[in-house]
Scaffold this motif. Structure first.
Motif, PDB file in Angstrom:
ATOM      1  N   LEU A 102       0.845  -1.194   0.000  1.00 35.28           N
ATOM      2  CA  LEU A 102       0.000   0.000   0.000  1.00 35.28           C
ATOM      3  C   LEU A 102       0.878   1.240   0.000  1.00 35.28           C
ATOM      4  O   LEU A 102       1.714   1.415   0.892  1.00 35.28           O
ATOM      5  CB  LEU A 102      -0.914   0.003   1.234  1.00 35.28           C
ATOM      6  N   THR A 103       0.688   2.102  -0.996  1.00 34.21           N
ATOM      7  CA  THR A 103       1.496   3.304  -1.124  1.00 34.21           C
ATOM      8  C   THR A 103       0.648   4.434  -1.684  1.00 34.21           C
ATOM      9  O   THR A 103      -0.535   4.244  -2.002  1.00 34.21           O
ATOM     10  CB  THR A 103       2.722   3.042  -2.017  1.00 34.21           C
ATOM     11  N   GLY A 104       1.269   5.620  -1.817  1.00 35.81           N
ATOM     12  CA  GLY A 104       0.591   6.779  -2.366  1.00 35.81           C
ATOM     13  C   GLY A 104       1.039   7.062  -3.791  1.00 35.81           C
ATOM     14  O   GLY A 104       1.918   6.389  -4.338  1.00 35.81           O
ATOM     15  N   THR A 105       0.451   8.086  -4.387  1.00 31.40           N
ATOM     16  CA  THR A 105       0.769   8.401  -5.782  1.00 31.40           C
ATOM     17  C   THR A 105       2.226   8.827  -5.941  1.00 31.40           C
ATOM     18  O   THR A 105       2.832   8.601  -6.986  1.00 31.40           O
ATOM     19  CB  THR A 105      -0.152   9.515  -6.287  1.00 31.40           C
TER      20      THR A 105
ATOM     21  N   SER B  80       1.977 -14.287  -5.351  1.00 28.32           N
ATOM     22  CA  SER B  80       0.949 -13.299  -5.664  1.00 28.32           C
ATOM     23  C   SER B  80       1.335 -11.970  -5.034  1.00 28.32           C
ATOM     24  O   SER B  80       1.558 -11.893  -3.822  1.00 28.32           O
ATOM     25  CB  SER B  80      -0.418 -13.769  -5.138  1.00 28.32           C
ATOM     26  N   VAL B  81       1.437 -10.909  -5.862  1.00 28.51           N
ATOM     27  CA  VAL B  81       1.799  -9.574  -5.395  1.00 28.51           C
ATOM     28  C   VAL B  81       0.755  -8.591  -5.911  1.00 28.51           C
ATOM     29  O   VAL B  81       0.465  -8.547  -7.113  1.00 28.51           O
ATOM     30  CB  VAL B  81       3.202  -9.156  -5.870  1.00 28.51           C
ATOM     31  N   ALA B  82       0.187  -7.800  -4.999  1.00 27.79           N
ATOM     32  CA  ALA B  82      -0.773  -6.768  -5.363  1.00 27.79           C
ATOM     33  C   ALA B  82      -0.286  -5.431  -4.824  1.00 27.79           C
ATOM     34  O   ALA B  82       0.262  -5.359  -3.718  1.00 27.79           O
ATOM     35  CB  ALA B  82      -2.164  -7.088  -4.816  1.00 27.79           C
TER      36      ALA B  82
ATOM     37  N   PRO C 139       2.576  -0.993 -13.212  1.00 31.52           N
ATOM     38  CA  PRO C 139       3.601  -1.968 -12.832  1.00 31.52           C
ATOM     39  C   PRO C 139       3.408  -3.290 -13.572  1.00 31.52           C
ATOM     40  O   PRO C 139       2.278  -3.739 -13.785  1.00 31.52           O
ATOM     41  CB  PRO C 139       3.387  -2.133 -11.322  1.00 31.52           C
ATOM     42  N   ALA C 140       4.511  -3.881 -13.957  1.00 30.87           N
ATOM     43  CA  ALA C 140       4.457  -5.135 -14.710  1.00 30.87           C
ATOM     44  C   ALA C 140       4.541  -6.320 -13.758  1.00 30.87           C
ATOM     45  O   ALA C 140       5.333  -6.324 -12.819  1.00 30.87           O
ATOM     46  CB  ALA C 140       5.611  -5.184 -15.716  1.00 30.87           C
ATOM     47  N   GLY C 141       3.712  -7.318 -14.024  1.00 30.33           N
ATOM     48  CA  GLY C 141       3.779  -8.564 -13.273  1.00 30.33           C
ATOM     49  C   GLY C 141       3.067  -8.568 -11.944  1.00 30.33           C
ATOM     50  O   GLY C 141       3.104  -9.574 -11.233  1.00 30.33           O
ATOM     51  N   VAL C 142       2.442  -7.474 -11.559  1.00 25.65           N
ATOM     52  CA  VAL C 142       1.730  -7.423 -10.282  1.00 25.65           C
ATOM     53  C   VAL C 142       0.319  -6.903 -10.520  1.00 25.65           C
ATOM     54  O   VAL C 142       0.030  -6.275 -11.532  1.00 25.65           O
ATOM     55  CB  VAL C 142       2.463  -6.530  -9.259  1.00 25.65           C
ATOM     56  N   LEU C 143      -0.540  -7.183  -9.570  1.00 28.50           N
ATOM     57  CA  LEU C 143      -1.922  -6.730  -9.645  1.00 28.50           C
ATOM     58  C   LEU C 143      -2.019  -5.315  -9.078  1.00 28.50           C
ATOM     59  O   LEU C 143      -1.590  -5.057  -7.951  1.00 28.50           O
ATOM     60  CB  LEU C 143      -2.822  -7.681  -8.855  1.00 28.50           C
ATOM     61  N   LEU C 144      -2.561  -4.381  -9.852  1.00 33.87           N
ATOM     62  CA  LEU C 144      -2.696  -2.996  -9.420  1.00 33.87           C
ATOM     63  C   LEU C 144      -4.104  -2.747  -8.894  1.00 33.87           C
ATOM     64  O   LEU C 144      -5.091  -2.997  -9.589  1.00 33.87           O
ATOM     65  CB  LEU C 144      -2.400  -2.037 -10.577  1.00 33.87           C
ATOM     66  N   LEU C 145      -4.183  -2.274  -7.653  1.00 33.66           N
ATOM     67  CA  LEU C 145      -5.453  -1.910  -7.027  1.00 33.66           C
ATOM     68  C   LEU C 145      -5.445  -0.389  -6.861  1.00 33.66           C
ATOM     69  O   LEU C 145      -4.901   0.133  -5.895  1.00 33.66           O
ATOM     70  CB  LEU C 145      -5.616  -2.605  -5.677  1.00 33.66           C
TER      71      LEU C 145
END
Length: 392
Positions: A331-334, A352-354, A368-374
């Motif tokens: 969890l991060t910011g813009t 699994s990386v989100a 981002p490549a290879g990860v799930l973006l929420l």
């Protein structure tokens, strides 16, 4: 004990009048000076005769979600033998650097009696609220001397971030002996280890061949591989939150709400989860029902701290080395979008990386490549995006 400016002026004036009266033979001036000095001495004696108070503090409850009610109750008892205590005390209450004083009136508190005073704790913001000690200030009638003393102990109230309902839970990962990783449905049971037999174990789980070799009963222990091992990494670097100012960051508060929502969902499903901050502190491990309090305490205490890329490098290296789970949620910011490559590198150790990015949407944002973006603007939006994921 503090002598007020009025007391200092009265003392200096009294001494000057005494000296002038005796030096030049003016008895009237000497009488005025003596009166001023006697008044100052009386004020010192009055301040020294402090009331004997016993203060007991209780906070109910001491852990609440943002916006819920919490009450402090003070029981003040006059343990002295003579004289009723009539004064106004002040209790300290608030977050670090933003503490306020709450008046606690004590009117004619007779010896051997007590009184209860209650007031609400401000819970409109996430954080840790420090309460106490009770400050009792005693002044003489002329306001010449002021004495402040602390009574009673202190307490803390943890105000948790608000959580939003999350219904979906990631699927677990089954690791086979040849190194393959496969997703499995709920209820998939596999062999984990052998241990000694204890009373109550089913005999059908006894591994007879091993028992014959070691000379005592050994039983097979199984685990449910469908249970995901969740790891939440919260970016608490001040530079990752573009909207941060002297009053805080709304986006960081949304990230804390997202983390609290994940904790609530895993609590409901009785799943193991750990929470890590980029700056180092961590909590959790094991089944969440026994660790939820530590996780939410850490979320209440979390505040954006100075630091750059080196902190995220250290955090990702630590996770790569220990691998405390199979599903990582970052969890991060813009303002932290530029560092997502470091988190994407954990795709190997974590099947699994989100990545959850909280804050107002930008015109152009890297994918981002290879990860799930929420991608979400606030905590409630994050819960909706989470439940909308079709495949982890």
């Amino acid at each position: 004990m503090i002598v007020t400016l009025r007391g200092v002026g009265l003392t200096v004036g009294g001494v000057a009048l005494l000296a002038t009266g005796f030096t030049f033979g003016y008895p009237e001036l000497a009488v005025l000076g003596a009166t001023a000095v006697i008044a100052q001495l009386h004020a010192l004696i009055h301040a020294a005769l402090r009331p004997r108070l016993s203060v007991t503090r209780s906070v109910e409850p001491d852990r609440v979600a943002r916006g819920e009610g919490s009450t402090v109750t003070l029981t003040v008892r006059n343990t002295g033998r003579f004289g009723a205590a009539t004064l106004v005390a002040h209790d300290q209450c608030g977050r670090a650097g933003q503490r306020a004083t709450v008046p606690v009136p004590l009117l004619r508190l007779r010896p051997g009696t007590d009184t209860d005073v209650s007031y609400p704790v401000p819970t409109d913001r996430r954080g840790v609220v420090d309460v106490g000690p009770l400050q009792v200030t005693r002044r003489d009638p002329l306001g010449l001397v002021s004495v402040s003393r602390s009574h009673g102990d202190t307490a803390r109230v943890w105000v948790y971030p608000k959580s939003h309902l999350i219904q979906a839970v990631p699927a677990g990962i089954s690791r086979s002996l040849d190194g393959r990783l496969d997703r499995v449905p709920h209820g998939a049971i596999t062999f984990d280890t052998l241990r000694e037999y204890v009373i109550g174990d089913e005999l059908r789980h006894v591994h007879w061949r091993t028992s014959a070799k070691v000379g005592e009963l050994m039983v097979r222990e199984h685990l449910d591989t469908s249970l995901p091992q969740l790891v939440v990494l919260l970016d608490d670097r001040a530079g990752s939150w573009a909207d941060r100012d002297t009053t805080g960051s709304a986006s960081f508060e949304s990230a804390c709400e997202a983390a609290a929502s994940i904790v609530a969902a895993t609590t409901r499903e009785d799943l193991p989860v750990t929470l890590h901050l980029v700056t180092g502190p961590a909590a959790g491990g094991g089944r969440i029902r026994g660790a939820a309090r530590a996780l939410l305490d850490l979320l209440a205490e979390a505040e954006p701290a100075p630091g750059g890329d080196e902190l995220l490098v250290t955090a990702t290296s630590r996770l790569r080395q220990h691998r405390p789970g199979d599903t990582l949620i970052y969890l991060t910011g813009t303002a932290g979008l530029a560092d997502l490559a470091l988190v994407s590198g954990l795709k190997g150790p974590f099947p699994s990386v989100a990545v959850g990015v909280l804050g107002p949407r930008l015109a152009t944002e890297p994918q981002p490549a290879g990860v799930l973006l929420l991608r979400a603007e606030d905590g409630e939006d994050f819960a909706a995006v989470w439940d909308g994921v079709a495949r982890w």
